[in-house]
Design an enzyme around this catalytic site. Structure first.
Site, PDB file in Angstrom:
ATOM      1  N   ARG A 122    -104.807 -49.501 -76.826  1.00  0.00           N
ATOM      2  CA  ARG A 122    -104.400 -48.171 -77.274  1.00  0.00           C
ATOM      3  C   ARG A 122    -104.513 -47.187 -76.124  1.00  0.00           C
ATOM      4  O   ARG A 122    -105.244 -47.398 -75.174  1.00  0.00           O
ATOM      5  CB  ARG A 122    -105.276 -47.714 -78.448  1.00  0.00           C
ATOM      6  N   LYS A 187    -117.377 -53.750 -79.686  1.00  0.00           N
ATOM      7  CA  LYS A 187    -115.990 -53.999 -80.102  1.00  0.00           C
ATOM      8  C   LYS A 187    -115.700 -55.503 -80.217  1.00  0.00           C
ATOM      9  O   LYS A 187    -115.905 -56.265 -79.278  1.00  0.00           O
ATOM     10  CB  LYS A 187    -115.032 -53.359 -79.098  1.00  0.00           C
ATOM     11  N   ARG A 321    -115.112 -40.605 -80.099  1.00  0.00           N
ATOM     12  CA  ARG A 321    -116.248 -41.316 -79.496  1.00  0.00           C
ATOM     13  C   ARG A 321    -117.435 -41.158 -80.421  1.00  0.00           C
ATOM     14  O   ARG A 321    -117.705 -40.065 -80.905  1.00  0.00           O
ATOM     15  CB  ARG A 321    -116.641 -40.695 -78.137  1.00  0.00           C
TER      16      ARG A 321
HETATM   17  C1  BTN Z   1    -107.064 -51.507 -78.644  1.00  0.00           C
HETATM   18  O1  BTN Z   1    -106.990 -50.831 -77.610  1.00  0.00           O
HETATM   19  O2  BTN Z   1    -108.115 -51.533 -79.305  1.00  0.00           O
HETATM   20  C2  BTN Z   1    -105.892 -52.303 -79.146  1.00  0.00           C
HETATM   21  C3  BTN Z   1    -105.847 -53.668 -78.511  1.00  0.00           C
HETATM   22  C4  BTN Z   1    -104.690 -54.505 -78.998  1.00  0.00           C
HETATM   23  C5  BTN Z   1    -104.559 -55.784 -78.206  1.00  0.00           C
HETATM   24  C6  BTN Z   1    -103.521 -56.680 -78.813  1.00  0.00           C
HETATM   25  S1  BTN Z   1    -103.558 -58.307 -78.130  1.00  0.00           S
HETATM   26  C7  BTN Z   1    -102.065 -58.688 -78.934  1.00  0.00           C
HETATM   27  C8  BTN Z   1    -101.185 -57.454 -78.849  1.00  0.00           C
HETATM   28  N1  BTN Z   1    -100.417 -57.454 -77.630  1.00  0.00           N
HETATM   29  C9  BTN Z   1    -100.787 -56.477 -76.799  1.00  0.00           C
HETATM   30  O3  BTN Z   1    -100.306 -56.275 -75.668  1.00  0.00           O
HETATM   31  N2  BTN Z   1    -101.765 -55.755 -77.359  1.00  0.00           N
HETATM   32  C10 BTN Z   1    -102.086 -56.223 -78.678  1.00  0.00           C
END
Ligand code: BTN
Length: 324
Positions: A122, A187, A321
């Site tokens: 994100r 996380k 946060r």
């Molecule tokens: C976050 O920042 O918490 C979200 C992470 C999401 C990662 C997943 S892995 C599968 C899909 N493809 C990506 O490039 N990102 C999401």
């Protein structure tokens, strides 16, 4: 790549295999095997050799297997699955599906990979995606609803991840608004939604989930506290089972959300809320707004008690946060 993957499947059991035996199985020379082993090491796969014994992985690997993933899904999930793409590596499963939107994907089109070369997180961050350790999964769904209702989708999918974890006997995970999955403040998984559509709809959504399964011994570069399933599940978990259960629950959430919005997921989200009652800091452009988290409202905005009274924030505009 094909030989490398075949080599990996032969080595996946974690036992010793001689260069000669591997070469015979793959139809290549011992030197070619050695070169492929070096290529595996460059992928971050810990593979070593002992003279007189051959090559072995430092720990067994479970590669994705279509049948194993499908058999971990329940009937309702399998019915909603249109296509399951499996790839050894791709830049990003989200990007891969977003790119195909113009070709007209069917809702329930999913993509699962062993590693991502440019995994997206994100807010423009990257998502570490080492080979065959975690889940990198995305699926496409089409929604006929107004954007304001669609804003709760990330929360509903978070509930889907919590449901999947329960089916895997992991009971104490929580949700950090809008859609981080935490275990004791660390996380475990994250969700990235990407969408496209005209103002009048429909909205085309690609939902991506990254879940840490086994990062044991991986030299990572992650800038926040994290945990993997291996560290918290009561039993070792099959990566294919985790992928199947997760996909099944997520598709069912997407389908129900299309019909009924956030309402059916609201109580479950609130019960798993890891922030409620805690001190938080809202990042809104250059501003920092301290307050106490007070749950979410019916369209998924977070409520925060601040010095200026109760404020609501939408996930597109702020990040949150946890303090302390
Ligand atoms: C976050 O920042 O918490 C979200 C992470 C999401 C990662 C997943 S892995 C599968 C899909 N493809 C990506 O490039 N990102 C999401």
């Amino acid at each position: 790549m094909k030989t490398r993957l075949e080599l990996l499947s032969l080595l996946a059991d974690g036992r010793f295999h001689s260069g000669e035996a591997l070469g015979t199985r793959l139809g290549v020379s011992r030197t070619a095997v050695w070169k492929q082993i070096q290529a595996l090491q460059k992928l971050g796969i810990d593979c070593h050799s002992v003279s007189g014994k051959g090559y072995r992985l430092a720990r067994p690997l479970e590669l994705h297997d279509r049948e194993a993933v499908l058999s971990a899904m329940d009937d309702a999930g399998r019915e909603l699955l249109a296509t399951l793409e499996l790839h050894p590596e791709i830049d990003s499963t989200n990007r891969h599906l977003m790119q195909q939107l113009s070709q007209g994907l069917e809702p329930g089109h999913a993509c699962l990979v062993e590693r991502q070369l440019a995994g997206r997180g994100r807010r423009g961050r990257s998502w570490e995606s080492p080979f065959a350790r975690n889940i990198y999964l995305s699926f496409y769904w089409r929604f006929e609803m107004s954007p304001s209702l669609l804003s709760g989708l990330g929360l509903a999918l978070g509930v889907g991840v919590i449901r999947a974890l329960r089916r895997l006997d992991v009971f104490d995970a929580g949700l950090k608004w809008p859609n981080d999955i935490l275990w004791q403040g660390r996380k475990l998984a994250g969700i990235l939604l990407e969408m496209s559509g005209e103002a009048a709809g429909p909205y085309h959504v690609v939902a991506g989930v990254g879940m840490n399964v086994n990062m044991d011994g991986y030299d990572h570069d992650i800038d926040q506290p994290w945990i993997d399933l291996h560290g918290i599940a009561p039993e070792p978990l099959s990566r294919n089972r985790v992928a199947g259960v997760l996909l099944s629950e997520l598709l069912q959430v997407a389908s129900e959300f299309q019909q009924r919005g956030l309402a059916p997921f609201f109580d479950e989200w609130s019960a798993a809320d890891a922030c409620a009652g805690r001190e938080v800091l809202i990042h809104l452009a250059q501003r920092r707004i301290p307050g106490r988290a007070a749950g979410v409202d019916s369209d998924g905005a977070i409520l925060v008690e601040t010095d200026a009274g109760l404020c609501r924030f939408h996930s597109g505009e702020v990040s949150l946060r946890l303090q302390g």
